[in-house]
Design a protein around this motif. Structure first.
Motif, PDB file in Angstrom:
ATOM      1  N   VAL A   1       1.022  -1.440   0.209  1.00  0.00           N
ATOM      2  CA  VAL A   1      -0.426   0.313  -0.176  1.00  0.00           C
ATOM      3  C   VAL A   1       0.761   1.284  -0.108  1.00  0.00           C
ATOM      4  CG1 VAL A   1      -1.587   1.306   1.687  1.00  0.00           C
ATOM      5  CG2 VAL A   1      -1.999  -1.467   0.875  1.00  0.00           C
ATOM      6  N   VAL A   2       0.160   2.229  -1.110  1.00  0.00           N
ATOM      7  CA  VAL A   2       1.263   3.833  -0.881  1.00  0.00           C
ATOM      8  C   VAL A   2      -0.389   4.699  -0.547  1.00  0.00           C
ATOM      9  CG1 VAL A   2       2.296   5.042  -2.179  1.00  0.00           C
ATOM     10  CG2 VAL A   2       2.506   2.720  -2.449  1.00  0.00           C
ATOM     11  N   ILE A   3       0.882   5.582   0.681  1.00  0.00           N
ATOM     12  CA  ILE A   3      -0.654   6.298   0.867  1.00  0.00           C
ATOM     13  C   ILE A   3       0.454   7.763   0.149  1.00  0.00           C
ATOM     14  CG2 ILE A   3      -0.903   7.639   2.591  1.00  0.00           C
ATOM     15  CD1 ILE A   3      -1.886   4.963   2.466  1.00  0.00           C
ATOM     16  N   SER A   4       0.053   8.591  -0.523  1.00  0.00           N
ATOM     17  CA  SER A   4      -0.013  10.106  -1.515  1.00  0.00           C
ATOM     18  C   SER A   4       0.964  10.427   0.026  1.00  0.00           C
ATOM     19  CB  SER A   4      -0.749   9.953  -2.135  1.00  0.00           C
ATOM     20  OG  SER A   4      -2.157  10.992  -1.207  1.00  0.00           O
ATOM     21  N   THR A   5       1.925  11.429  -0.338  1.00  0.00           N
ATOM     22  CA  THR A   5       2.539  11.969   0.580  1.00  0.00           C
ATOM     23  C   THR A   5       2.911  13.459  -0.616  1.00  0.00           C
ATOM     24  OG1 THR A   5       4.547  12.104  -0.441  1.00  0.00           O
ATOM     25  CG2 THR A   5       4.604  11.272   1.375  1.00  0.00           C
ATOM     26  N   ALA A   6       2.338  13.139  -2.489  1.00  0.00           N
ATOM     27  CA  ALA A   6       2.211  14.213  -3.116  1.00  0.00           C
ATOM     28  C   ALA A   6       1.911  13.006  -4.273  1.00  0.00           C
ATOM     29  CB  ALA A   6       3.869  15.194  -3.290  1.00  0.00           C
ATOM     30  N   LEU A   7       1.547  14.275  -5.767  1.00  0.00           N
ATOM     31  CA  LEU A   7       1.001  13.452  -6.402  1.00  0.00           C
ATOM     32  C   LEU A   7       1.683  14.871  -8.258  1.00  0.00           C
ATOM     33  CD1 LEU A   7      -2.101  12.821  -4.769  1.00  0.00           C
ATOM     34  CD2 LEU A   7      -1.897  10.919  -6.256  1.00  0.00           C
ATOM     35  N   VAL A   8       2.335  13.880  -9.221  1.00  0.00           N
ATOM     36  CA  VAL A   8       1.865  14.754 -10.182  1.00  0.00           C
ATOM     37  C   VAL A   8       2.198  14.034 -11.273  1.00  0.00           C
ATOM     38  CG1 VAL A   8       4.547  13.615 -10.561  1.00  0.00           C
ATOM     39  CG2 VAL A   8       4.567  15.493 -11.306  1.00  0.00           C
ATOM     40  N   GLN A   9       1.430  15.095 -12.427  1.00  0.00           N
ATOM     41  CA  GLN A   9       0.744  14.430 -13.826  1.00  0.00           C
ATOM     42  C   GLN A   9       2.463  14.048 -14.244  1.00  0.00           C
ATOM     43  OE1 GLN A   9      -2.438  16.481 -15.241  1.00  0.00           O
ATOM     44  NE2 GLN A   9      -2.495  17.861 -13.728  1.00  0.00           N
ATOM     45  N   HIS A  10       3.020  12.450 -14.528  1.00  0.00           N
ATOM     46  CA  HIS A  10       3.716  12.352 -15.003  1.00  0.00           C
ATOM     47  C   HIS A  10       3.785  12.808 -16.924  1.00  0.00           C
ATOM     48  CE1 HIS A  10       2.313   8.456 -17.253  1.00  0.00           C
ATOM     49  NE2 HIS A  10       1.618   8.214 -16.028  1.00  0.00           N
ATOM     50  N   ASP A  11       2.152  12.609 -17.173  1.00  0.00           N
ATOM     51  CA  ASP A  11       2.035  13.065 -18.535  1.00  0.00           C
ATOM     52  C   ASP A  11       1.957  14.266 -19.235  1.00  0.00           C
ATOM     53  OD1 ASP A  11      -0.217  13.094 -17.801  1.00  0.00           O
ATOM     54  OD2 ASP A  11      -0.944  11.580 -19.161  1.00  0.00           O
TER      55      ASP A  11
END
Length: 253
Positions: free
Chosen positions: A111-121
């Protein structure tokens, strides 16, 4: 004593952050499998249709909630998040579901709990921007709320083996990644632990409306071309884990 202290801290944090019953919590998954097992837990459930989406409103435990399936991809996620904020006046958002592994240290059912999100595309590098950095924003990352991250992390540790729970960056794009070279690029460029198709769109909308959010992802596959072997078998197991973690956040014991 070592076990009591984290649970006590979790309970106190829950009391402070989820204290107001009038603050509606949005719970979103991209696919039916990611929300179906939440629906029986909703008391006084009402079904509201807006556009082509159904929203399930009611209570889970002591909390007012709206549960919905956004559909796959960034546009679906952004539309759904905007609707939850503008029409249902939600105070915070939890996005839950499955993802591919970007980090080589992860295995299916981690399980991964987000610290941050980014749009790789997102690619505006021709204008001097870093990969993933959109014009008009100071940073290419959208940061999850620290209190919700803590809530989700402790809840996940209650549900599954503590060694299988991680915090980190989650990368989003309108692609189902099944290429090892692409995975390596995303991992190295963004320091991403997981790859999926909705989270950063939710994060961007939440940021624009100043709403706290967290994304919870259970790993279903390695995102390296073996997904057609792993994904179907693990899809429901991993989705069920994410549901269980969300319920543990709302009703800590």
């Amino acid at each position: 004593m070592k076990k009591i202290i984290p649970l006590l801290a979790f309970a106190l944090a829950s009391c402070s952050f989820f204290a107001s019953a009038t603050q509606t919590i949005a719970i979103v998954g991209a696919m039916d499998a990611e929300i179906t097992n939440l629906l029986p837990h909703i008391k006084n459930k009402q079904t509201i249709t807006i556009g082509q989406h159904r929203y399930y409103q009611g209570q889970i435990g002591d909390h007012d909630v709206v549960v919905t399936r956004s559909g796959v991809g960034k546009v679906n996620a952004a539309v759904t998040t905007t609707t939850l904020i503008s029409e249902f006046k939600v105070a915070k958002l939890i996005f839950t579901g499955i993802a591919g592994a970007a980090s080589p240290q992860l295995s299916p059912t981690d399980v991964v709990i987000s610290t941050a999100l980014v749009q790789h595309d997102v690619d505006l590098t021709v204008f001097g921007n870093k990969p993933g950095h959109m014009d008009g924003f100071d940073d290419r990352y959208f940061y999850a709320n620290n209190e919700l991250v803590t809530q989700a992390f402790v809840a996940a540790q209650q549900v599954i083996n503590q060694q299988k729970v991680f915090k980190g960056v989650i990368a989003t794009g309108d692609q189902f990644i099944a290429n090892k070279q692409k995975v390596n690029f995303i991992h190295n460029e963004f320091n991403a632990m997981a790859i999926e198709m909705e989270g950063a769109a939710v994060a961007q909308v939440a940021f624009m409306f100043n709403k706290p959010f967290v994304v919870i992802r259970t790993i279903s596959d390695k995102a390296d071309g073996s997904a057609h072997f792993d994904y179907p078998e693990l899809k429901q197991i991993t989705a069920d884990n994410s549901v269980a973690i969300t319920l543990a956040m709302l009703d800590p014991r």
